[in-house]
Design a protein around this motif. Structure first.
Motif, short mmCIF file in Angstrom:
data_model
loop_
_atom_site.label_atom_id
_atom_site.label_comp_id
_atom_site.label_asym_id
_atom_site.label_seq_id
_atom_site.Cartn_x
_atom_site.Cartn_y
_atom_site.Cartn_z
N GLU A 9 0.83 -1.21 0.00
CA GLU A 9 0.00 0.00 0.00
C GLU A 9 0.87 1.26 0.00
OE1 GLU A 9 -3.79 2.05 2.27
OE2 GLU A 9 -2.94 0.20 3.09
N GLN A 10 1.97 1.24 0.72
CA GLN A 10 2.87 2.39 0.74
C GLN A 10 3.47 2.63 -0.66
OE1 GLN A 10 5.34 1.14 4.11
NE2 GLN A 10 4.65 2.98 5.20
N LEU A 11 3.78 1.55 -1.36
CA LEU A 11 4.30 1.68 -2.72
C LEU A 11 3.25 2.28 -3.64
CD1 LEU A 11 6.27 -1.68 -3.00
CD2 LEU A 11 7.25 0.63 -2.88
N ILE A 12 2.01 1.83 -3.51
CA ILE A 12 0.93 2.39 -4.32
C ILE A 12 0.74 3.87 -3.97
CG2 ILE A 12 -1.59 2.35 -4.72
CD1 ILE A 12 -0.03 0.16 -6.24
N ASP A 13 0.85 4.19 -2.69
CA ASP A 13 0.73 5.59 -2.28
C ASP A 13 1.81 6.46 -2.93
OD1 ASP A 13 -1.53 5.08 -0.77
OD2 ASP A 13 -0.43 4.95 1.14
N CYS A 14 3.01 5.90 -3.12
CA CYS A 14 4.09 6.64 -3.81
C CYS A 14 3.71 6.91 -5.27
CB CYS A 14 5.40 5.85 -3.76
SG CYS A 14 6.20 5.86 -2.16
N VAL A 15 3.15 5.90 -5.93
CA VAL A 15 2.71 6.05 -7.32
C VAL A 15 1.65 7.15 -7.40
CG1 VAL A 15 1.48 4.91 -9.22
CG2 VAL A 15 3.28 3.68 -7.99
N VAL A 16 0.70 7.13 -6.47
CA VAL A 16 -0.38 8.12 -6.44
C VAL A 16 0.19 9.51 -6.16
CG1 VAL A 16 -2.47 8.85 -5.21
CG2 VAL A 16 -2.15 6.43 -5.81
N GLU A 17 1.10 9.59 -5.22
CA GLU A 17 1.70 10.88 -4.87
C GLU A 17 2.46 11.48 -6.05
OE1 GLU A 17 5.24 12.38 -1.96
OE2 GLU A 17 3.78 10.99 -1.06
N MET A 18 3.14 10.64 -6.83
CA MET A 18 3.87 11.12 -8.00
C MET A 18 2.96 11.39 -9.20
SD MET A 18 7.44 8.96 -7.99
CE MET A 18 6.73 7.33 -7.78
#
Length: 191
Positions: A9-18
């Motif tokens: 989920e943290q990795l997906i959050d990085c994708v979303v943030e970028m």
């Protein structure tokens, strides 16, 4: 298991943030194979990957062109397809016929680059996004009432990624549309 899901989920959050745009094309290999069998018989075998690649390349080129930008394609290494993919890309880049200009690749720099996913953050990010989109479309969407922890996790990750999926891309509704695209442009793609 919950610890692993939290990391994902943290990795997906990085994708979303970028705010990474996602161009997604789902293709059921078995449907494409069946369609090819009906259309060509069993004398010609075409890898579904090779049929989908020109279409997704066309869509990606259209997207980066619409943004007045350029792009590069990174692919998970599939050594058996490298020369075929290179030929397709060269054909799409070297179109000189006016009537086929719409599919000419103009804004993708370089040839497609094949990288081992374990050595490339780009490919790993794409794999992660693909994993959640694919799982949602094949498992969660078809089994809407399932409530187990993994299904809920996939549903939540997909909802986070969904706004990043490029919506203005012409997505084929049937494998036949991709086959028709392939067939209509066979002069370029079969060089």
């Amino acid at each position: 298991m919950e610890g692993n899901l939290h990391i994902l989920e943290q990795l997906i959050d990085c994708v979303v943030e970028m705010e990474l745009p996602i161009i997604s094309l789902s293709l059921k290999k078995q449907k494409v194979k069946s369609f090819c069998m009906k259309k060509y018989g069993n004398t010609i075998k075409i890898d579904p990957y090779l049929i989908a690649f020109p279409y997704i390349t066309y869509c990606f080129n259209y997207y980066v062109k619409s943004k007045n930008s350029n792009g590069i394609i990174f692919l998970d290494e599939q050594s058996s397809l490298i020369s075929n993919i290179d030929s397709v890309m060269n054909g799409l880049k070297s179109i000189s016929c006016k009537k086929m200009e719409e599919i000419k690749v103009t804004n993708i720099i370089e040839k497609a680059l094949f990288l081992k996913s374990s050595h490339s953050n780009f490919v790993q990010i794409a794999d992660l996004c693909n994993f959640y989109i694919n799982r949602f479309e094949t498992e969660v969407f078809s089994n809407k009432h399932s409530k187990n922890i993994r299904t809920e996790h996939v549903r939540q990750m997909y909802q986070k990624l969904k706004p990043l999926i490029v919506a203005d891309m012409k997505k084929p509704s049937e494998p036949g549309e991709i086959i028709d695209f392939f067939d209509s442009n066979i002069d370029v793609l079969a060089k």
